[in-house]
Scaffold this motif. Structure first.
Motif, PDB file in Angstrom:
ATOM      1  N   VAL A  87      43.608  36.618  43.041  1.00 35.51           N
ATOM      2  CA  VAL A  87      43.145  35.111  43.127  1.00 35.51           C
ATOM      3  C   VAL A  87      41.740  35.095  42.309  1.00 35.51           C
ATOM      4  CG1 VAL A  87      43.701  34.709  45.604  1.00 35.51           C
ATOM      5  CG2 VAL A  87      41.634  35.721  45.167  1.00 35.51           C
ATOM      6  N   ALA A  90      43.590  34.792  38.630  1.00 36.19           N
ATOM      7  CA  ALA A  90      44.051  33.421  38.514  1.00 36.19           C
ATOM      8  C   ALA A  90      42.668  32.472  38.046  1.00 36.19           C
ATOM      9  CB  ALA A  90      44.927  32.925  39.687  1.00 36.19           C
ATOM     10  N   TRP A  91      41.512  32.643  38.865  1.00 32.21           N
ATOM     11  CA  TRP A  91      40.582  31.600  38.386  1.00 32.21           C
ATOM     12  C   TRP A  91      39.865  32.158  37.024  1.00 32.21           C
ATOM     13  CZ3 TRP A  91      38.754  27.823  40.347  1.00 32.21           C
ATOM     14  CH2 TRP A  91      37.512  27.152  40.691  1.00 32.21           C
ATOM     15  N   GLN A 107      43.430  27.192  43.964  1.00 29.55           N
ATOM     16  CA  GLN A 107      42.720  28.360  43.479  1.00 29.55           C
ATOM     17  C   GLN A 107      41.534  28.504  44.133  1.00 29.55           C
ATOM     18  OE1 GLN A 107      43.039  28.592  39.182  1.00 29.55           O
ATOM     19  NE2 GLN A 107      45.133  29.202  38.942  1.00 29.55           N
TER      20      GLN A 107
END
Length: 145
Positions: A87, A90-91, A107
């Motif tokens: 996560v 992705a950020w 997200q």
């Protein structure tokens, strides 16, 4: 050979300001290895050779394995990263490629499932800070030594 200016020498106040961001990150409580993954992934996306070299080395010193470092650019395709790390990665990609991805709500919500609000702020600070460093590195053609 680099024939561009040495930005830190020509503007010590700019360099001092950047170091201030690093000081805040060092006090953030975020895991050192996670910070290096953030720095390395953003630097890969931004094409900053100097920062990629430095943060790959720093990640190794923080305990990262070669398998994880070698596959960081394709992290979604491997099982080497935890859901909690994914996560964040992705950020990192969304904020680094902001005009393309825009920081999607899903997200942001995924981050909050794994991290406190303060940690999300500090993760975002880490992304913003490395993106700023990358602009100096690429803009002034810094090369790894």
């Amino acid at each position: 050979m680099n024939n561009r200016i040495n930005w830190a020498q020509k503007s010590p106040e700019a360099y001092k300001a950047m170091l201030g961001l690093e000081t805040a990150l060092s006090k953030s409580g975020l895991d050192h290895s996670l910070l290096e993954l953030i720095r390395l992934r953003a630097s890969q996306l931004n094409g900053c050779a100097y920062c990629v070299n430095m943060h790959a080395n720093d990640a190794r010193k923080a305990g990262e394995t070669e398998a994880r470092l070698q596959t960081l650019s394709v992290w979604e395709e491997t099982e080497f990263f935890t859901e909690k790390e994914k996560v964040v990665l992705a950020w990192v990609e969304s904020l680094t490629l902001l005009p393309v991805h825009r920081a999607p709500q899903h997200q942001y919500e995924a981050l909050l499932k794994h991290y406190s609000e303060a940690e999300v702020v500090n993760i975002t600070l880490a992304v913003a800070t490395i993106n700023a460093w990358n602009r100096f590195g690429v803009g002034f053609a810094m090369m790894p030594s």
